[in-house]
Design a protein around this motif. Structure first.
Motif, PDB file in Angstrom:
ATOM      1  N   ASP A   1       0.835  -1.195   0.000  1.00 60.16           N
ATOM      2  CA  ASP A   1       0.000   0.000   0.000  1.00 60.16           C
ATOM      3  C   ASP A   1       0.875   1.252   0.000  1.00 60.16           C
ATOM      4  OD1 ASP A   1      -2.286   1.550   0.111  1.00 60.16           O
ATOM      5  OD2 ASP A   1      -2.340   1.570   2.297  1.00 60.16           O
ATOM      6  N   ASP A   2       0.476   2.239  -0.772  1.00 59.78           N
ATOM      7  CA  ASP A   2       1.219   3.498  -0.882  1.00 59.78           C
ATOM      8  C   ASP A   2       0.295   4.642  -0.491  1.00 59.78           C
ATOM      9  OD1 ASP A   2       2.829   5.620  -1.475  1.00 59.78           O
ATOM     10  OD2 ASP A   2       2.854   5.302  -3.649  1.00 59.78           O
ATOM     11  N   PRO A   3       0.288   5.017   0.791  1.00 56.49           N
ATOM     12  CA  PRO A   3      -0.619   6.094   1.228  1.00 56.49           C
ATOM     13  C   PRO A   3      -0.354   7.427   0.537  1.00 56.49           C
ATOM     14  CG  PRO A   3       0.263   4.870   3.117  1.00 56.49           C
ATOM     15  CD  PRO A   3       1.046   4.440   1.910  1.00 56.49           C
ATOM     16  N   ALA A   4       0.864   7.619   0.023  1.00 55.87           N
ATOM     17  CA  ALA A   4       1.204   8.896  -0.618  1.00 55.87           C
ATOM     18  C   ALA A   4       0.794   8.935  -2.082  1.00 55.87           C
ATOM     19  CB  ALA A   4       2.701   9.153  -0.494  1.00 55.87           C
ATOM     20  N   TYR A   5       0.203   7.857  -2.594  1.00 57.93           N
ATOM     21  CA  TYR A   5      -0.113   7.797  -4.021  1.00 57.93           C
ATOM     22  C   TYR A   5      -0.954   8.979  -4.513  1.00 57.93           C
ATOM     23  CZ  TYR A   5      -2.204   6.021  -8.374  1.00 57.93           C
ATOM     24  OH  TYR A   5      -2.651   5.884  -9.653  1.00 57.93           O
ATOM     25  N   PRO A   6      -2.002   9.399  -3.778  1.00 53.83           N
ATOM     26  CA  PRO A   6      -2.800  10.538  -4.282  1.00 53.83           C
ATOM     27  C   PRO A   6      -1.995  11.816  -4.489  1.00 53.83           C
ATOM     28  CG  PRO A   6      -3.998   9.365  -2.548  1.00 53.83           C
ATOM     29  CD  PRO A   6      -2.595   8.826  -2.554  1.00 53.83           C
ATOM     30  N   ALA A   7      -0.809  11.900  -3.875  1.00 58.15           N
ATOM     31  CA  ALA A   7      -0.006  13.111  -4.041  1.00 58.15           C
ATOM     32  C   ALA A   7       0.482  13.289  -5.469  1.00 58.15           C
ATOM     33  CB  ALA A   7       1.191  13.073  -3.092  1.00 58.15           C
ATOM     34  N   CYS A   8       0.401  12.241  -6.306  1.00 55.38           N
ATOM     35  CA  CYS A   8       0.849  12.399  -7.695  1.00 55.38           C
ATOM     36  C   CYS A   8      -0.011  13.408  -8.448  1.00 55.38           C
ATOM     37  CB  CYS A   8       0.852  11.046  -8.412  1.00 55.38           C
ATOM     38  SG  CYS A   8      -0.773  10.355  -8.815  1.00 55.38           S
TER      39      CYS A   8
END
Length: 355
Positions: free
Chosen positions: A320-327
């Motif tokens: 899981d990559d919680p920072a994904y929406p930061a893209c």
């Protein structure tokens, strides 16, 4: 991307389920997996038979030797291997390869076929049947202590064997394991404006009884020319009634050049908004679309299904990559309601271009 395999890990032990849907018992749905291996199944006298699913293997790093009851083939990155359910097979490191990793799909539903081409015609667009290669026949008669790993109704079983199961002398029929070089895919695209649907890049489909709702579509985004004028060329922001699982075999994905690595995976279940990251938006907005652009050095793929992907516990805990929406955080707000609208060209080309 998943980590590399430790010492002595073969295809069976190095497989990790990312997500799945449907029901193997009902022969519906699919499972998405990655693999990392540092050893061949042959080194342990190990064989596998999948009774639930056809297995679609996509090497991402390292070449494989895939052996089956009906013969063998070497599969390299940018190629795929498809082994039909019920067939005994073995995944080994190809000669000269020390380790390998990639993706594989379990298709519980209808058999994969090349998609219906409709008005495209059958002359040569997309994946042509003549490019799917049957394995090189090979026969062996070997006795010893071997192990057969079987997957049945979603569970793994193992049983001892006293001889190699690759003792098939001859076979007849057309339901046979095969490989395909995705570099031979004849990509189609618009030469005027706007976007065709991504389904134009479908390599294989597993259909259902509902037209337009596939059990699984295997779609690739290969090197190709982009020629659309007056068009934002990267994939658009969208929501989809289908559920998408993306992977990247090599290079950079044009929709996420800054945030998606080879070997990584992303899931956007049905009606989840998604689209290109900030870097792709800037490049697509600033591009001179009067000049054709060649997309090269990349191969991304998508497994698109009518059923929602259910991530595995392992994927949620370790991938899981919680920072994904930061893209998308660097995507600029460009709309100004007070500005005069730009002049719109009523045609794909100005009238004088037809003289």
């Amino acid at each position: 991307p998943p980590p590399g395999a430790g010492a002595g890990v073969d295809f069976v032990d190095g497989a990790v389920t990312i997500a799945a849907n449907g029901d193997p018992a009902g022969q519906d749905g699919c499972g998405a997996n990655t693999y990392s291996l540092s050893a061949s199944m042959s080194a342990r006298g190990r064989y596998m038979r999948h009774a639930d699913a056809d297995v679609l293997i996509l090497p991402q790093e390292g070449a494989l030797e895939v052996r089956t009851e009906l013969g063998d083939f070497r599969v390299e990155p940018c190629e795929l291997a498809l082994v039909q359910r019920g067939t005994v097979f073995q995944v080994n490191l190809a000669e000269g390869t020390q380790s390998a990793r990639g993706y594989f799909l379990e298709n519980f539903g209808d058999l994969f076929v090349v998609p219906e081409l409709g008005p495209i015609g059958i002359s040569g667009g997309l994946a042509h049947p003549r490019h799917f290669l049957a394995p090189q026949a090979r026969y062996e008669e070997t006795e010893g202590d071997f192990e057969l790993v079987s997957k049945f109704l979603g569970q793994l079983f193992r049983s001892p064997l006293t001889h190699s199961p690759f003792d098939v002398v001859a076979w007849y029929g057309n339901l046979v394991p095969h490989k395909y070089d995705m570099r031979l895919f004849a990509a189609l695209n618009t030469v005027t404006y706007d976007h065709p649907d991504p389904s134009i890049n479908t390599v294989l489909s597993s259909y259902t009884s509902s037209p337009g709702l596939a059990n699984i579509d295997f779609v690739i985004f290969p090197p190709r020319w982009m020629a659309a004028e007056g068009t934002f060329r990267p994939p658009w922001f969208h929501r989809n009634c289908m559920s998408e699982l993306m992977g990247l075999l090599h290079g950079t994905y044009d929709a996420k050049p800054d945030s998606f690595q080879p070997g990584a995976s992303s899931i956007h279940n049905r009606f989840t908004p998604h689209g290109p990251d900030g870097g792709a938006v800037r490049a697509g907005t600033d591009a001179d679309t009067s000049v054709p652009e060649r997309y090269s050095g990349s191969l991304a793929f998508m497994w698109e299904t009518r059923l929602a992907w259910h991530p595995s516990e392992h994927a949620l805990a370790h991938m899981d990559d919680p920072a994904y929406p930061a893209c998308w955080s660097s995507v600029e707000r460009r709309f100004d309601a007070s500005a005069a609208p730009p002049a719109a060209e009523a045609y794909a080309f100005p009238p004088d271009a037809r003289r």
